[in-house]
Design a protein around this motif. Structure first.
Motif, PDB file in Angstrom:
ATOM      1  N   LEU B  20       0.830  -1.212   0.000  1.00  0.00           N
ATOM      2  CA  LEU B  20       0.000   0.000   0.000  1.00  0.00           C
ATOM      3  C   LEU B  20       0.861   1.258   0.000  1.00  0.00           C
ATOM      4  CD1 LEU B  20      -3.047  -0.549   2.358  1.00  0.00           C
ATOM      5  CD2 LEU B  20      -3.035   0.224  -0.008  1.00  0.00           C
ATOM      6  N   THR B  21       1.914   1.258   0.824  1.00  0.00           N
ATOM      7  CA  THR B  21       2.747   2.463   0.879  1.00  0.00           C
ATOM      8  C   THR B  21       3.522   2.650  -0.425  1.00  0.00           C
ATOM      9  OG1 THR B  21       4.316   1.123   2.111  1.00  0.00           O
ATOM     10  CG2 THR B  21       3.067   2.723   3.355  1.00  0.00           C
ATOM     11  N   THR B  22       3.781   1.547  -1.133  1.00  0.00           N
ATOM     12  CA  THR B  22       4.390   1.705  -2.455  1.00  0.00           C
ATOM     13  C   THR B  22       3.440   2.443  -3.382  1.00  0.00           C
ATOM     14  OG1 THR B  22       5.401  -0.433  -2.100  1.00  0.00           O
ATOM     15  CG2 THR B  22       5.546   0.462  -4.307  1.00  0.00           C
ATOM     16  N   LEU B  23       2.154   2.048  -3.309  1.00  0.00           N
ATOM     17  CA  LEU B  23       1.168   2.691  -4.192  1.00  0.00           C
ATOM     18  C   LEU B  23       0.964   4.155  -3.812  1.00  0.00           C
ATOM     19  CD1 LEU B  23      -1.491  -0.144  -4.384  1.00  0.00           C
ATOM     20  CD2 LEU B  23       0.221   0.486  -6.087  1.00  0.00           C
ATOM     21  N   LEU B  24       1.074   4.425  -2.490  1.00  0.00           N
ATOM     22  CA  LEU B  24       0.826   5.792  -2.019  1.00  0.00           C
ATOM     23  C   LEU B  24       2.095   6.621  -2.013  1.00  0.00           C
ATOM     24  CD1 LEU B  24      -1.429   4.919   1.030  1.00  0.00           C
ATOM     25  CD2 LEU B  24      -2.161   5.930  -1.117  1.00  0.00           C
ATOM     26  N   ARG B  25       3.095   6.207  -2.754  1.00  0.00           N
ATOM     27  CA  ARG B  25       4.395   6.845  -2.682  1.00  0.00           C
ATOM     28  C   ARG B  25       4.294   8.332  -3.012  1.00  0.00           C
ATOM     29  NH1 ARG B  25       8.695   7.009  -6.465  1.00  0.00           N
ATOM     30  NH2 ARG B  25      10.589   7.645  -5.376  1.00  0.00           N
ATOM     31  N   GLY B  26       4.924   9.154  -2.153  1.00  0.00           N
ATOM     32  CA  GLY B  26       4.874  10.594  -2.366  1.00  0.00           C
ATOM     33  C   GLY B  26       3.818  11.274  -1.518  1.00  0.00           C
ATOM     34  N   ILE B  28       2.867  11.497   1.869  1.00  0.00           N
ATOM     35  CA  ILE B  28       3.444  11.058   3.139  1.00  0.00           C
ATOM     36  C   ILE B  28       2.408  10.817   4.246  1.00  0.00           C
ATOM     37  CG2 ILE B  28       4.989  11.806   4.989  1.00  0.00           C
ATOM     38  CD1 ILE B  28       6.827  12.894   2.865  1.00  0.00           C
ATOM     39  N   PRO B  29       1.421  11.723   4.465  1.00  0.00           N
ATOM     40  CA  PRO B  29       0.479  11.457   5.566  1.00  0.00           C
ATOM     41  C   PRO B  29      -0.227  10.111   5.421  1.00  0.00           C
ATOM     42  CG  PRO B  29       0.210  13.682   4.768  1.00  0.00           C
ATOM     43  CD  PRO B  29       1.161  13.018   3.831  1.00  0.00           C
ATOM     44  N   ALA B  30      -0.636   9.772   4.192  1.00  0.00           N
ATOM     45  CA  ALA B  30      -1.321   8.496   3.988  1.00  0.00           C
ATOM     46  C   ALA B  30      -0.392   7.332   4.287  1.00  0.00           C
ATOM     47  CB  ALA B  30      -1.830   8.406   2.552  1.00  0.00           C
ATOM     48  N   GLN B  31       0.866   7.455   3.856  1.00  0.00           N
ATOM     49  CA  GLN B  31       1.828   6.391   4.124  1.00  0.00           C
ATOM     50  C   GLN B  31       2.009   6.186   5.620  1.00  0.00           C
ATOM     51  OE1 GLN B  31       5.224   7.850   1.895  1.00  0.00           O
ATOM     52  NE2 GLN B  31       5.105   6.057   0.579  1.00  0.00           N
ATOM     53  N   ARG B  32       2.113   7.306   6.339  1.00  0.00           N
ATOM     54  CA  ARG B  32       2.292   7.212   7.788  1.00  0.00           C
ATOM     55  C   ARG B  32       1.088   6.547   8.431  1.00  0.00           C
ATOM     56  NH1 ARG B  32       4.718  13.145   9.380  1.00  0.00           N
ATOM     57  NH2 ARG B  32       6.809  12.791   8.582  1.00  0.00           N
ATOM     58  N   PHE B  33      -0.104   6.923   7.964  1.00  0.00           N
ATOM     59  CA  PHE B  33      -1.332   6.358   8.529  1.00  0.00           C
ATOM     60  C   PHE B  33      -1.368   4.849   8.313  1.00  0.00           C
ATOM     61  CE2 PHE B  33      -5.809   5.131   8.021  1.00  0.00           C
ATOM     62  CZ  PHE B  33      -6.259   5.448   9.297  1.00  0.00           C
ATOM     63  N   VAL B  34      -1.112   4.422   7.071  1.00  0.00           N
ATOM     64  CA  VAL B  34      -1.123   2.993   6.756  1.00  0.00           C
ATOM     65  C   VAL B  34      -0.129   2.247   7.638  1.00  0.00           C
ATOM     66  CG1 VAL B  34      -0.525   1.302   4.989  1.00  0.00           C
ATOM     67  CG2 VAL B  34      -1.918   3.269   4.395  1.00  0.00           C
ATOM     68  N   GLY B  35       1.079   2.817   7.785  1.00  0.00           N
ATOM     69  CA  GLY B  35       2.104   2.167   8.593  1.00  0.00           C
ATOM     70  C   GLY B  35       1.669   2.026  10.035  1.00  0.00           C
ATOM     71  N   TRP B 110      12.100   5.577  -0.763  1.00  0.00           N
ATOM     72  CA  TRP B 110      11.368   4.339  -0.494  1.00  0.00           C
ATOM     73  C   TRP B 110      11.396   3.942   0.968  1.00  0.00           C
ATOM     74  CZ3 TRP B 110       8.461   2.503  -4.350  1.00  0.00           C
ATOM     75  CH2 TRP B 110       8.745   2.981  -5.624  1.00  0.00           C
ATOM     76  N   PHE B 111      11.499   4.911   1.890  1.00  0.00           N
ATOM     77  CA  PHE B 111      11.615   4.546   3.299  1.00  0.00           C
ATOM     78  C   PHE B 111      10.455   3.681   3.776  1.00  0.00           C
ATOM     79  CE2 PHE B 111      10.399   5.600   7.702  1.00  0.00           C
ATOM     80  CZ  PHE B 111      11.454   5.014   8.354  1.00  0.00           C
TER      81      PHE B 111
END
Lengths: 127, 543
Positions: B20-26, B28-35, B110-111
């Motif tokens: 999911l975070t790969t798809l949401l790359r760029g 950042i808030p969404a990536q943090r939420f998913v994580g 890609w963190f």
């Protein structure tokens, strides 16, 4: 068959050790990949020699049109292991080569000495 | 009760987060939420199954429905459960810390995907019950860690990454070779099945296959390389020195522990099983490695000037304690080792994260240019102090219990040289205290030195208000986890004791994985010999 494979493994291994001891990072990388191949080849030996399935109480296995009917089988699992290992080492190889390209762009040369000269730790006694 | 077949979710959740975070790359808030959601889910699930282990000690699910020695078993028992919970708490703390410490450029790289993929590999290697699958799990962890080390791509990082990849490539090659040889020798890769065959061979009074110890030694090399046991720890301090601090903390807290876990899982049960323990050369190698790791690494740490390098060496030296506990191999010492491993994960990651905040505020990790931070950041000095004395093993904090158990077992066990390791362990504790006191004094307590350079790092500016808040949250999480662990130490110690019993006496573990009737008893061990696939296979090769 075992002797033949053993000779192959020995040759590949010696070449890989020779390369790993080289001074250029490219050579070292190639040596590492060859080391992996030597390992994979020696796992191939774990399949053993082909056995008659019927002697073990098994049925003759019918292959597809390409394979034909075969009564001689080796243990297929080591080959599955090798396949997995090859795929993984392929990925690592791609990564390592990319790393080499990027490093070369930064520094214009790839020598083992570059690894040693950098980042010597500072000691408290030097204060 | 939720079915045991859902245990792979502990691996699938971080994997889903990675995708999911790969798809949401760029974004950042969404990536943090998913994580955050993924980490919370994983911790909750692991805690749930951990509570369930009170009634059922071992949960097993056979992937694909293939019966045990043929398919891959996923095993959740007390040992893996404790480590998964601890690992995910550490990961969550590093994750939150990264909001305040990692640069946007790195984060937009890609963190996030790499972080979750690495966590997936770590959870997977704690859960798998199959030697080759363990190799695959290791590779997942390594692949992500290769990329994480390069994140940012400075010249120094790339050089270190090259070394790291090279060494681990050699390690992986030996691992795959060792796994292949084990299969050729024993006809199986399932850990429980291997334990059963070793016990069965011993019960029948037969000799183990030739080269059994050689393969054991080969795997010992691989796991020692991951765990950074002497003399294979030279790669570690350089590697941790260069990458962003949240990543260094993840590596320091988790990666080496995966190596120690595999030592713990594979050696007492299979390669140094109870009956062959006294004659095995592997025990001697492990003990020598443990002693040398403890003493030499801490001597290095005392001399270091950079906090990161110092912490990395302290980390290595305390790996020695864990290996010491594994090498003594009594029930109590293994329990002490497990307890200490959990504590060490929390505290070590906590110290690395503290170091991150120090770098943020002081601009450097060089002890020469730091000083007087207790005025600028009073709470940081308290947090660092708690972690530091926990690491040194002073009584109210949990490190003391683990060390006490391991050292006591070293004195009581009847094996030549074990008491020397206990003495070395105590000397190491004192030296750890010295190293930590040095850092605390030079960083927090004493005023800045007069010859300190004014702006130690180009482009450094003091952090804005609240900028370091997430970083503090991460540190506080780990410190409070360590304090909670001290409060509940007796309960956690009892849990650890019941978790490691199956390592010395694998009968319940084997019965849970292979089915009740699999464990050989002396009466019908002879019958079993002819019926198992594995020995039939073995005959192919050796006759």
């Amino acid at each position: 068959m075992t002797l033949f494979l053993a000779i192959c493994v020995t040759v590949v291994l010696s070449v890989s050790v020779y390369l790993i001891l080289g001074r250029e990072l490219k050579e070292v990388a190639m040596g590492l990949f060859l080391l992996g191949h030597a390992a994979h080849l020696s796992i191939l030996m774990m399949s053993g020699t082909p056995v008659l399935m019927q002697e073990q109480g098994g049925a003759i296995i019918k292959g597809g049109p390409v394979l034909g009917v075969s009564s001689h089988m080796v243990d297929p699992l080591p080959q599955a292991l090798i396949l997995t290992a090859i795929v993984i080492s392929f990925a690592v190889m791609a990564f390592l080569l990319t790393l080499l390209v990027v490093m070369h762009r930064r520094a214009d040369r790839l020598d083992v000495n570059d690894l040693a000269s950098e980042g010597r730790p500072q000691l408290l006694t030097e204060l | 009760m939720i079915s045991a077949d859902l245990i792979p979710l502990l691996v699938a959740t971080p994997m889903a987060a990675g995708v999911l975070t790969t798809l949401l790359r760029g974004w950042i808030p969404a990536q943090r939420f998913v994580g955050a959601v993924s980490l919370a889910l994983t911790i909750t699930m692991a805690a749930y199954w951990m509570i369930q282990t009170q009634t059922t000690p071992t949960f097993v699910t056979q992937s694909g429905g293939w019966k045990a020695p043929f398919g891959i078993s996923i095993v959740f028992d007390g040992l893996s459960g404790m480590l998964i919970i601890a690992a995910n708490i550490v990961a969550a703390a590093c994750f939150i810390h990264s909001f305040g410490s990692i640069s946007r450029r790195h984060e937009r790289g890609w963190f996030h995907p790499l972080f979750h993929m690495m966590l997936m590999g770590i959870n997977f290697s704690f859960l798998t019950g199959d030697l080759f699958n363990l190799f695959v799990a290791f590779e997942i962890v390594l692949m992500s860690s290769y990329a994480l080390i390069c994140l940012g791509g400075s010249r120094q990082q790339l050089t270190q990454a090259y070394k790291y990849v090279m060494l681990n490539l050699i390690g992986s090659t030996f691992f795959v070779l060792g796994a292949g040889l084990v299969y050729g020798m024993m006809g199986t890769l399932n850990l429980a099945d291997l334990a059963r065959i070793v016990a069965e061979t011993q019960a029948n009074g037969e000799a183990l296959p030739p080269g059994f110890f050689a393969v054991g030694l080969m795997l010992l090399f691989v796991f020692s390389l991951k765990a950074a046991v002497f003399p294979l720890w030279f790669w570690l301090p350089d590697t941790y020195h260069t990458c962003p601090i949240a990543i260094a903390a993840m590596f320091g807290g988790l990666l080496t522990k995966v190596g120690v876990y595999t030592l713990m899982r594979v050696f007492p049960m299979i390669f140094i099983a109870t009956e062959i323990r006294t004659e095995s050369i592997l025990t001697t190698v492990l003990m020598a490695g443990a002693g040398a790791t403890m003493l030499l690494a801490i001597l290095g740490a005392v001399a270091m000037r950079n906090i990161r390098r110092l912490l990395a060496l302290v980390l290595v030296s305390h790996i020695g304690y864990l290996v010491f506990g594994v090498a003594v191999m009594t029930d109590a010492s293994l329990a002490g080792s497990l307890f200490y491993m959990v504590q060490h994960m929390l505290v070590m990651a906590g110290l690395f994260l503290c170091c991150g905040v120090i770098e943020k505020i002081g601009g450097t990790d060089d002890l020469k240019n730091l000083g007087g931070l207790h005025q600028k950041a009073p709470w940081l000095s308290v947090l660092f102090f708690v972690c530091a004395i926990a690491l040194a093993g002073l009584p109210p904090l949990p490190g003391f219990y683990g060390k006490l158990t391991i050292i006591r077992e070293g004195f009581t066990i009847d094996r030549p040289g074990a008491w020397m390791l206990s003495v070395i362990a105590m000397i190491t504790s004192v030296l750890t205290l010295m190293a930590m006191a040095k850092v605390w004094a030079l960083t927090f307590w004493m005023p800045p030195r007069e010859d300190a350079e004014e702006s130690p790092q180009i482009g450094h500016r003091p952090p804005r208000q609240f900028e370091t808040a997430p970083a503090y949250v991460g540190v506080v999480m780990l410190t409070s986890a360590a304090i909670l662990m001290a409060v509940f130490a007796p309960a956690i110690m009892r849990k650890a004791e019941s978790s490691v019993i199956s390592l010395n006496d694998p009968e319940p573990y084997v019965a849970a994985v292979l089915g009740e009737e699999a464990w050989p008893t002396t009466e019908f061990a002879g019958e079993l010999e002819h019926t198992t696939h594995s020995l039939v296979h073995e005959e192919d090769h050796y006759e």
